[in-house]
Design a protein around this motif. Structure first.
Motif, mmCIF file in Angstrom:
data_model
loop_
_atom_site.group_PDB
_atom_site.id
_atom_site.type_symbol
_atom_site.label_atom_id
_atom_site.label_comp_id
_atom_site.label_asym_id
_atom_site.label_seq_id
_atom_site.Cartn_x
_atom_site.Cartn_y
_atom_site.Cartn_z
ATOM 1 N N GLY A 1 -8.378 -10.388 -44.808
ATOM 2 C CA GLY A 1 -9.642 -10.248 -44.106
ATOM 3 C C GLY A 1 -10.751 -11.128 -44.629
ATOM 4 O O GLY A 1 -11.794 -11.276 -43.981
ATOM 5 N N ARG A 2 -10.563 -11.747 -45.779
ATOM 6 C CA ARG A 2 -11.558 -12.677 -46.296
ATOM 7 C C ARG A 2 -11.227 -14.077 -45.806
ATOM 8 O O ARG A 2 -10.101 -14.543 -45.938
ATOM 9 C CB ARG A 2 -11.581 -12.653 -47.820
ATOM 10 N N ARG A 3 -12.220 -14.738 -45.253
ATOM 11 C CA ARG A 3 -12.002 -16.040 -44.635
ATOM 12 C C ARG A 3 -12.810 -17.123 -45.357
ATOM 13 O O ARG A 3 -13.989 -16.950 -45.649
ATOM 14 C CB ARG A 3 -12.420 -15.991 -43.160
ATOM 15 N N ARG A 52 -17.738 -22.507 -45.959
ATOM 16 C CA ARG A 52 -18.116 -21.111 -45.724
ATOM 17 C C ARG A 52 -17.113 -20.217 -46.422
ATOM 18 O O ARG A 52 -15.914 -20.303 -46.175
ATOM 19 C CB ARG A 52 -18.161 -20.800 -44.229
ATOM 20 N N ASP A 53 -17.616 -19.357 -47.290
ATOM 21 C CA ASP A 53 -16.771 -18.432 -48.021
ATOM 22 C C ASP A 53 -17.315 -17.028 -47.791
ATOM 23 O O ASP A 53 -18.282 -16.610 -48.421
ATOM 24 C CB ASP A 53 -16.791 -18.773 -49.510
ATOM 25 N N GLY A 54 -16.694 -16.306 -46.847
ATOM 26 C CA GLY A 54 -17.247 -15.020 -46.440
ATOM 27 C C GLY A 54 -18.575 -15.232 -45.750
ATOM 28 O O GLY A 54 -18.691 -15.976 -44.782
ATOM 29 N N THR A 55 -19.630 -14.614 -46.265
ATOM 30 C CA THR A 55 -20.963 -14.765 -45.678
ATOM 31 C C THR A 55 -21.762 -15.890 -46.321
ATOM 32 O O THR A 55 -22.861 -16.201 -45.870
ATOM 33 C CB THR A 55 -21.758 -13.454 -45.834
ATOM 34 N N ARG A 56 -21.201 -16.514 -47.345
ATOM 35 C CA ARG A 56 -21.913 -17.588 -48.033
ATOM 36 C C ARG A 56 -21.519 -18.948 -47.463
ATOM 37 O O ARG A 56 -20.376 -19.148 -47.052
ATOM 38 C CB ARG A 56 -21.606 -17.561 -49.532
ATOM 39 N N SER A 57 -22.447 -19.874 -47.445
ATOM 40 C CA SER A 57 -22.149 -21.225 -46.987
ATOM 41 C C SER A 57 -22.834 -22.240 -47.898
ATOM 42 O O SER A 57 -23.891 -21.974 -48.480
ATOM 43 C CB SER A 57 -22.590 -21.424 -45.538
ATOM 44 N N GLU A 58 -22.214 -23.406 -48.017
ATOM 45 C CA GLU A 58 -22.749 -24.472 -48.856
ATOM 46 C C GLU A 58 -22.435 -25.810 -48.207
ATOM 47 O O GLU A 58 -21.331 -26.028 -47.716
ATOM 48 C CB GLU A 58 -22.133 -24.409 -50.250
#
Length: 237
Positions: free
Chosen positions: A99-101, A118-124
């Motif tokens: 479930g983690r994308r 994008r790692d879950g709700t974080r983005s860089e």
């Protein structure tokens, strides 16, 4: 405990510089692999490249499923890339784990290679001038190594969205038959701060394919050695 086996997807990047091409004709090469680690077969890879060594489209799909008493882990991943003029111009990868994308996008434009992670709700977002590196880990310069050559270069590590110093070392050359073709195989070592290993790369219909790879990732807390071997090749001539 972070299992970083997904980083071995780089073995499916079947691209190289133009010097490896034997012709400018379009071909399609599909390869299947089995992944082995922790003493067992833990996953499969299906990869396909369509085009020439300089201009092609690539896709790889990976399924990993680990079931041990002390460890349970499953992962699926899809990766696509476009090579134009021997250089990576577009890249997209998704990794799904319980479930983690994680999503990685890259595009080269105007002398800049831009990446969005994008790692879950974080983005860089990161931007790398193309003058700051020689190649990415989707392009395989080891196929142009001369016997005994050691080549050091700055590459874009797409998995970790950073530029690293990588060393390639020519080990030997072999011959093998793949899909009825007698193919040259380059055996080489590679190493950077995130990974190290040995790769057997063959040239089939002008396109390089990874026949076998053994190595160990250096990122994360749990980094078992792995081996990937080719189990089938289909060539559209």
């Amino acid at each position: 405990m972070r299992l970083t086996l997904y980083t071995l997807l780089v073995v499916c990047s079947l691209f190289c510089v133009a010097a490896t091409a034997t012709s400018g004709e379009n071909h399609a090469v599909a390869v299947k692999y089995v992944i082995r680690s922790l003493g067992s077969d833990i996953g499969t890879v299906s990869a396909k490249t369509i085009g020439t060594a300089r201009d092609n489209e690539f896709r790889a799909d990976v399924n990993v499923n680990v079931r041990f008493l002390f460890l349970k882990f499953s992962l699926t991943s899809s990766e696509t890339a476009s090579i134009r003029g021997g250089k990576l111009v577009r890249y997209h990868k998704t990794i799904d784990n319980k479930g983690r994308r994680r999503e990685i996008r890259g595009e080269s434009s105007g002398g800049i290679f831009s990446m969005l992670v994008r790692d879950g709700t974080r983005s860089e977002q990161k931007k790398f001038p193309v003058t700051g590196y020689v190649t990415t880990n989707m392009e395989y310069p080891e196929v142009t190594l001369t016997p005994g050559e050691v080549r050091r270069m700055r590459i874009v590590d797409l998995e970790n969205a950073e530029i690293v110093d990588r060393e390639y070392r020519h080990v030997s050359e072999e011959q093998t038959e793949i899909n009825g073709q007698n193919c040259r195989v380059i055996v080489s070592d590679f190493a950077d701060k995130n990974s190290a290993g040995r790769r057997w790369t063959a040239i089939v219909s002008g396109l390089p394919i990874v026949v076998r790879q053994e190595g160990k990732e250096k990122t994360g807390l749990f980094n078992p050695a792995y081996a990937v071997r080719q189990t089938g090749v289909a060539v559209d001539r």
